[in-house]
Design a protein around this motif. Sequence first.
Motif, PDB file in Angstrom:
ATOM      1  N   VAL A  94       0.826  -1.206   0.000  1.00 45.70           N
ATOM      2  CA  VAL A  94       0.000   0.000   0.000  1.00 45.70           C
ATOM      3  C   VAL A  94       0.862   1.259   0.000  1.00 45.70           C
ATOM      4  CG1 VAL A  94      -0.298   0.538   2.482  1.00 45.70           C
ATOM      5  CG2 VAL A  94      -2.211   0.827   0.917  1.00 45.70           C
ATOM      6  N   TYR A  95       2.141   1.136   0.367  1.00 41.69           N
ATOM      7  CA  TYR A  95       2.985   2.322   0.493  1.00 41.69           C
ATOM      8  C   TYR A  95       3.189   3.093  -0.818  1.00 41.69           C
ATOM      9  CZ  TYR A  95       4.079   1.336   5.368  1.00 41.69           C
ATOM     10  OH  TYR A  95       3.991   1.144   6.726  1.00 41.69           O
ATOM     11  N   PRO A  96       3.333   2.450  -1.982  1.00 41.40           N
ATOM     12  CA  PRO A  96       3.453   3.248  -3.211  1.00 41.40           C
ATOM     13  C   PRO A  96       2.228   4.127  -3.471  1.00 41.40           C
ATOM     14  CG  PRO A  96       4.153   1.009  -3.614  1.00 41.40           C
ATOM     15  CD  PRO A  96       3.546   1.020  -2.254  1.00 41.40           C
ATOM     16  N   PHE A  97       1.033   3.617  -3.162  1.00 46.64           N
ATOM     17  CA  PHE A  97      -0.176   4.425  -3.363  1.00 46.64           C
ATOM     18  C   PHE A  97      -0.200   5.607  -2.399  1.00 46.64           C
ATOM     19  CE2 PHE A  97      -1.519  -0.053  -4.317  1.00 46.64           C
ATOM     20  CZ  PHE A  97      -1.545   0.095  -5.688  1.00 46.64           C
ATOM     21  N   LEU A  98       0.183   5.367  -1.149  1.00 48.35           N
ATOM     22  CA  LEU A  98       0.242   6.463  -0.180  1.00 48.35           C
ATOM     23  C   LEU A  98       1.301   7.478  -0.588  1.00 48.35           C
ATOM     24  CD1 LEU A  98      -0.062   4.541   3.231  1.00 48.35           C
ATOM     25  CD2 LEU A  98      -1.861   5.327   1.686  1.00 48.35           C
ATOM     26  N   ALA A  99       2.433   6.993  -1.109  1.00 48.62           N
ATOM     27  CA  ALA A  99       3.497   7.909  -1.535  1.00 48.62           C
ATOM     28  C   ALA A  99       3.027   8.802  -2.683  1.00 48.62           C
ATOM     29  CB  ALA A  99       4.728   7.110  -1.951  1.00 48.62           C
ATOM     30  N   LEU A 100       2.254   8.255  -3.611  1.00 50.05           N
ATOM     31  CA  LEU A 100       1.713   9.070  -4.708  1.00 50.05           C
ATOM     32  C   LEU A 100       0.786  10.157  -4.174  1.00 50.05           C
ATOM     33  CD1 LEU A 100       0.953   6.268  -7.327  1.00 50.05           C
ATOM     34  CD2 LEU A 100       2.650   8.092  -7.576  1.00 50.05           C
ATOM     35  N   ALA A 101      -0.063   9.799  -3.215  1.00 50.41           N
ATOM     36  CA  ALA A 101      -0.978  10.791  -2.634  1.00 50.41           C
ATOM     37  C   ALA A 101      -0.204  11.872  -1.895  1.00 50.41           C
ATOM     38  CB  ALA A 101      -1.965  10.093  -1.691  1.00 50.41           C
ATOM     39  N   ILE A 102       0.765  11.453  -1.095  1.00 52.19           N
ATOM     40  CA  ILE A 102       1.566  12.427  -0.340  1.00 52.19           C
ATOM     41  C   ILE A 102       2.384  13.302  -1.288  1.00 52.19           C
ATOM     42  CG2 ILE A 102       3.465  12.644   1.313  1.00 52.19           C
ATOM     43  CD1 ILE A 102       2.386   9.971   2.544  1.00 52.19           C
ATOM     44  N   GLY A 103       2.949  12.697  -2.336  1.00 48.17           N
ATOM     45  CA  GLY A 103       3.699  13.474  -3.321  1.00 48.17           C
ATOM     46  C   GLY A 103       2.840  14.529  -3.992  1.00 48.17           C
ATOM     47  N   ALA A 104       1.577  14.177  -4.276  1.00 53.55           N
ATOM     48  CA  ALA A 104       0.658  15.147  -4.886  1.00 53.55           C
ATOM     49  C   ALA A 104       0.399  16.316  -3.940  1.00 53.55           C
ATOM     50  CB  ALA A 104      -0.653  14.456  -5.255  1.00 53.55           C
ATOM     51  N   ASN A 105       0.225  16.005  -2.654  1.00 56.19           N
ATOM     52  CA  ASN A 105      -0.043  17.065  -1.682  1.00 56.19           C
ATOM     53  C   ASN A 105       1.171  17.964  -1.498  1.00 56.19           C
ATOM     54  OD1 ASN A 105      -1.433  18.571   0.202  1.00 56.19           O
ATOM     55  ND2 ASN A 105      -1.076  17.153   1.879  1.00 56.19           N
ATOM     56  N   LEU A 106       2.354  17.364  -1.408  1.00 53.87           N
ATOM     57  CA  LEU A 106       3.567  18.169  -1.259  1.00 53.87           C
ATOM     58  C   LEU A 106       3.804  19.049  -2.483  1.00 53.87           C
ATOM     59  CD1 LEU A 106       5.990  15.541   0.341  1.00 53.87           C
ATOM     60  CD2 LEU A 106       4.887  17.484   1.473  1.00 53.87           C
TER      61      LEU A 106
END
Length: 511
Positions: free
Chosen positions: A317-329
């Motif tokens: 699940v971490y790659p999906f969370l990283a994409l979401a966090i990257g979008a927010n940053l």
Amino acid sequence: MRLFQEKEWLFSLLVISLILWLIFLGNSPLRDWDEGTYALVAREIYRTGNWLYPTLQGEPFLLKPPLMQWLIACCYYLGGVQELTTRLPGAVLTALGVPLLYLVGRLAFKQSLPALFAALVYLTMLPVVRHGRLAMLDGMTISFFLLLLFCLLKARQNRKYALGVGFCLGLIILTKGMIVFLLGAIACLFLLADRQFALLKSPYLWVGILLGNTPAIAWYTAQWQRYGNTFLEVHFQAQAFDRLMQPVEGNSGPVWYYLLELLKYGFPWLLFLPGGLYLAWKKRHESWGSLVLLGTIIYLGTISFMRTKLPWYVMPVYPFLALAIGANLSEVWQNRHFRVRSWTIFLAIISLAGLGGCVYFFIKKQPVLIVMSIVLAISMSIAAWLIKQRDRNFIPVLFIGMYLVIGLLVSSQSWIWELKEAFPVKPVADLIRANVSPGTTVYTSFPYNRPSLDFYSDRKVVSASIAVLKELSNNKSYLLLDNTTLQQITLSKYKVLGTADKFTLISPSNK
């Protein structure tokens, strides 16, 4: 110019990820259970040349497909049997997931900045680095899945990339078996959500699936022909379906088990996850938004309702969370939308925790971890101050700080903290190997079997109850007893072969 910059970013991500995953990779003993087990299987492949039908202590190994063990065995041929060569294949393949996530993000976002931030977040997630450095299956499975997503997205421009989808599915099957159904379902639903309906008619996709899955099908067929229903019961029933319906070996937990895992090890990046998921919902009709939502909901939901719970199940699940966090940053960097109060408070708390860790590790006399705690406290304090000033440069400070923190952690011998849950295996294994001939079984009073002890001793060490040990003492068997059990068992004729770490190795006197 843009192509040149993209190649620079890819190369830089590859280098810094390989450094983080490979430094001091062999500085700690192998961990139970997976590491010790896979090392045993790989060593038997290396010694016997039996690549098609792997064995564990001479018995058929039917639990997992053999790709990881094959790769480890190849490393044994090149560099000998040791911790470094055992962990090397999984570590390298997991590290490749960082540039792969950048490529996936670049195609999904159609921008470089959020893709870069997502890759850097993934690079500096502690569970991803720690589990990826171990000889475990999850990190390389994620990298194969990211390569699959890259091929799927790239096929929008060039249908030939659809060939790679099938080969990636085959690699996932040969790595971790039935998880391919869950990851394949996510990929299929994403394909539909991304409206790539024409790809379903592409011959490249179906030829790729046929050719890519042929090795896996051949291996499964060979196992079934040799072992029959036993293989089906062990590999499919016990290892896959039973874990859905009942706790295996007592590994259970509540529905929110994996949410707690994310909370324990996800900071500081979890601060930016709610905003990232909100953006994904707003952009759910775009490629990246649908990918994040589908991957997070389907995967996290599935493992949360599984009856068997293990910490590393959450890894994909971490790659999906990283994409979401990257979008927010990226949104924060471009539009300067700050949540000053909450972010500052949380980072200040993490900074204080770093100071507390500094004191604790000073008492424990662990200099590397003292420096790690100082770096954590300083970087979080600077980031908190920059957020209060509404300065977007807190983002690179967080990336650099977390990279250094994790780098210092893996440079110490504390990055596999589970090793402290039981006795150190190497001194005990040396005692056994020095006194017990190869092929001889040793029985121990320790409450459970430890594959790492079997690996280092190169002997089979079996856990047994006190009653069984009393019987075995009269059958000319070697016994490995802790001090308490040694006092409880009355042995008429025996010989003490040596002691190590509160364990005594004994044999009947006529041995």
